[in-house]
Scaffold this active site. Structure first.
Site, PDB file in Angstrom:
ATOM      1  CB  CYS A 107      46.886  20.255  53.489  1.00 48.80           C
ATOM      2  SG  CYS A 107      45.167  20.884  53.724  1.00 48.80           S
ATOM      3  CB  CYS A 118      30.525  21.388  56.515  1.00 52.72           C
ATOM      4  SG  CYS A 118      30.772  21.569  55.075  1.00 52.72           S
ATOM      5  CB  CYS A 121      34.161  21.961  58.953  1.00 48.85           C
ATOM      6  SG  CYS A 121      35.524  22.810  58.637  1.00 48.85           S
ATOM      7  CB  SER A 195      39.096  19.449  48.815  1.00 50.43           C
ATOM      8  OG  SER A 195      38.058  19.045  49.496  1.00 50.43           O
TER       9      SER A 195
END
Ligand code: SAH
Ligand code: SF4
Length: 361
Positions: A107, A118, A121, A195
């Site tokens: 990742c 956001c 997050c 993503s």
């Protein structure tokens, strides 16, 4: 490394070819250089014995293959590994390896911080500093590869670390080309997942240019709620985002796009919201990944209880939508989804931040 040195790690094969052509060198130098780096793990031009002395000396004085090193490595009880990679100005980005039975997923981060903001997050809470260059993204793979034992192979890449990858479009494309190349990491497009929070114009471009797997951070079934949870929605609402997704799937012949939905207690996890979500995705090339919320200091959200996640999931399954609940990995080392905070020096100049934000929102 000095700023004047050209970092060749960030050049995809075509640009490397142009670089060597500029030195009046033959095309086969591209393959040779990539083999030194990616197969033999040699980063010192002087050890590249199939390059003549003049070329070695030129590369040594004008170019580099340097990458930033890991300041700290944490290994979770479940085998997940997290590296803290130091950047100039005391900033830190994070990279995570998640081992599974038949694959190993890395990742990676695409920015130092994130502008999308956001509220659930950790990266968003940190603010934003800058985009990473392709050589810095490739550097994360090299750090991980160097540190992992032989049997822990990186088979899949997800752009799910710090940052919004599509806000750093050109560097992401370069990186994907290096990841794909047989002389590079040789990882096929379908094993690379971008993503995104939903930058629609860049998403359309990505569908025209490369067919990587796609994950969309949806998190809400209507614009009113998504405007709050994923603020880019104010500029690119759900209908536009979904239209771009279905086009992407069609163009790239993707069977499914993953929709990520972080379960926030009392916010987006009700039965009515599950039904609303099902309506959006029914009979579409879509699957849903429900992500248990991972907490971090200073956040105001709470995680949905297990039974409620199951109930939500059942409503989607009843509508024929493939839905899984994502396993939380590496929470004991703060490596789970949304917990990557690194160390980000938020841009002090408010005006510059606002200007950058305007381009996005
Ligand atoms: N910036 C990209 C990549 C981010 S991280 C994006 O937003 O898509 C991968 C996923 O984790 C995203 O869906 C993100 O919204 C989600 N996430 C963020 N914070 C989280 C948290 N605290 N708990 C669980 N998931 C979170
Ligand atoms: Fe940025 Fe993604 Fe975090 Fe949103 S979820 S703030 S887009 S890293």
């Amino acid at each position: 490394m000095t700023d004047l040195q050209h970092n060749l790690l960030g050049l995809p094969p075509k640009e490397l070819q142009e670089f060597f052509e500029g030195l009046e060198e033959k095309t086969y130098r591209v393959k040779q250089l990539m083999q030194w780096v990616y197969s033999k793990h040699v980063y010192d031009f002087n050890s590249m014995t199939n390059f003549n002395i003049d070329l070695r000396e030129y590369l040594d004085s004008h170019c580099t293959l340097a990458f930033d090193l890991s300041l700290r490595t944490d290994v979770s009880r479940d085998g997940t590994t997290k590296w803290l990679i130091g950047k100039q100005g005391n900033q830190i980005i994070e990279t995570v390896f998640i081992p599974e039975d038949n694959r190993g997923t890395l990742c990676i981060s695409s920015q130092i911080g994130c502008l999308i903001d956001c509220p659930f997050c950790a990266t968003g809470h940190q603010g934003f500093n800058r985009n990473l260059k392709a050589h810095e993204i490739i550097g994360q793979l090299l750090v991980a590869r160097k540190s992992l034992s032989e049997e822990k192979r990186i088979t899949n890449i997800v752009f799910m670390g710090m940052g919004e990858p599509l806000a750093n479009y050109s560097e992401i494309i370069k990186t994907i080309k290096i990841l794909n190349d047989p002389n590079g990491f040789n990882i096929s497009r379908r094993r690379i997942t971008v993503s995104t929070s939903g930058l629609v114009p860049q998403l359309r471009k990505l569908g025209d240019e490369v067919g990587v797997a796609l994950a969309i951070s949806l998190h809400a079934p209507n614009d009113k709620l998504r405007d709050e949870l994923v603020p880019i929605n104010r500029k690119h609402p759900i209908a536009d985002l979904l239209e771009a997704c279905w086009l992407y799937a069609k163009k790239q012949n993707l069977r499914t796009i993953t929709f990520e939905y972080t379960m926030l207690k009392g916010v987006n996890d009700g039965k009515e919201q599950a039904k609303e979500l099902a309506k959006l995705l029914k009979n579409k090339p879509a699957k849903v990944n429900l992500i248990p919320f991972n907490t971090f200091p200073g956040v105001k959200f709470e995680a949905t209880d297990r039974e409620n996640i199951d109930e939500f999931r059942n409503i989607l399954l009843e509508s024929g939508i493939m839905t899984i609940t994502r396993k939380t990995r590496g929470a004991d080392i703060q490596a789970a989804c949304g917990q990557l905070s690194g160390s980000v020096r938020n841009l002090a100049k408010k005006t510059l931040r606002q200007k950058l934000k305007k381009q996005l929102h």
